[in-house]
Structure formats: structure tokens, C-alpha cells
Design a protein around this motif. Structure first.
Motif, short mmCIF file in Angstrom:
data_model
loop_
_atom_site.label_atom_id
_atom_site.label_comp_id
_atom_site.label_asym_id
_atom_site.label_seq_id
_atom_site.Cartn_x
_atom_site.Cartn_y
_atom_site.Cartn_z
N PRO A 47 0.88 -0.98 -0.05
CA PRO A 47 -0.12 -0.12 -0.08
C PRO A 47 0.91 1.44 -0.08
O PRO A 47 1.97 1.37 0.41
CB PRO A 47 -0.78 -0.27 1.44
CG PRO A 47 -0.03 -1.20 2.17
CD PRO A 47 0.85 -2.13 1.34
N PRO A 48 0.35 2.39 -0.47
CA PRO A 48 0.99 3.38 -0.55
C PRO A 48 1.29 4.16 0.77
O PRO A 48 0.67 3.91 1.84
CB PRO A 48 0.23 4.75 -1.44
CG PRO A 48 -1.00 3.97 -1.36
CD PRO A 48 -1.15 2.76 -1.21
N LYS A 49 2.44 4.88 1.05
CA LYS A 49 2.82 5.52 2.34
C LYS A 49 1.84 6.53 2.51
O LYS A 49 1.65 7.50 1.54
CB LYS A 49 4.32 5.94 2.49
CG LYS A 49 5.23 4.73 2.21
CD LYS A 49 6.11 4.54 3.23
CE LYS A 49 7.11 3.44 3.08
NZ LYS A 49 7.70 2.97 4.11
N PRO A 50 1.35 6.83 3.83
CA PRO A 50 0.68 8.20 3.95
C PRO A 50 1.15 9.38 3.82
O PRO A 50 2.46 9.35 4.03
CB PRO A 50 -0.03 7.79 5.36
CG PRO A 50 0.78 6.77 6.01
CD PRO A 50 1.38 6.10 5.04
N GLU A 51 0.70 10.49 3.41
CA GLU A 51 1.34 11.76 3.21
C GLU A 51 1.32 12.35 4.52
O GLU A 51 0.60 12.12 5.41
CB GLU A 51 0.55 12.58 2.29
CG GLU A 51 0.34 11.98 0.92
CD GLU A 51 -0.32 13.13 -0.06
OE1 GLU A 51 -0.72 14.17 0.69
OE2 GLU A 51 -0.72 12.47 -1.15
N ALA A 52 2.38 13.00 4.82
CA ALA A 52 2.63 13.85 6.05
C ALA A 52 1.34 14.83 6.13
O ALA A 52 1.02 15.35 5.15
CB ALA A 52 3.99 14.44 6.10
#
Length: 55
Positions: free
Chosen positions: A23-28
Motif C-alpha cells: 500500500p502507498p505510504k500516507p502523506e505527512a
């Protein structure tokens, strides 16, 4: 007690739209100014129909 399955059945085939990619990493989170003052998510108070509630 029924034992829980730990593997998929042999006949299982994953759907074509499933991916093996992680899964993509969450944005800050973006730091925003609160135009009304104190943020309810920061201090835990919310106003619902004129009544401050805490949950």
C-alpha cells in the motif's frame, strides 16, 4: 470451539484487480491555520447544535 482457518483454500484464486504491490505510504499532514481559533481535534471538544460535547 471451531478452529480458525490460517490458509486460503487450494481452490482460491485472487481476483485480477488485486495487486501484490504494498500500500502507498500516507502523506505527512499539512499544517493549517484554524480560522475559528482552537482546533477541536487538538483539544477534544466539539460543538453539536450549540452544545459542546466531548468524546
Amino acid at each position: 470451539m471451531t478452529q480458525r482457518a490460517t490458509k486460503r483454500p487450494e481452490t482460491f484464486r485472487k481476483p485480477a484487480h488485486w495487486s501484490d504491490a504494498p500500500p502507498p505510504k500516507p502523506e505527512a499532514p499539512k499544517d493549517q491555520q484554524d480560522p475559528d481559533g482552537l482546533s477541536p481535534t487538538r483539544y477534544g471538544d466539539w460543538v453539536h447544535k450549540g452544545i459542546a460535547i466531548d468524546f
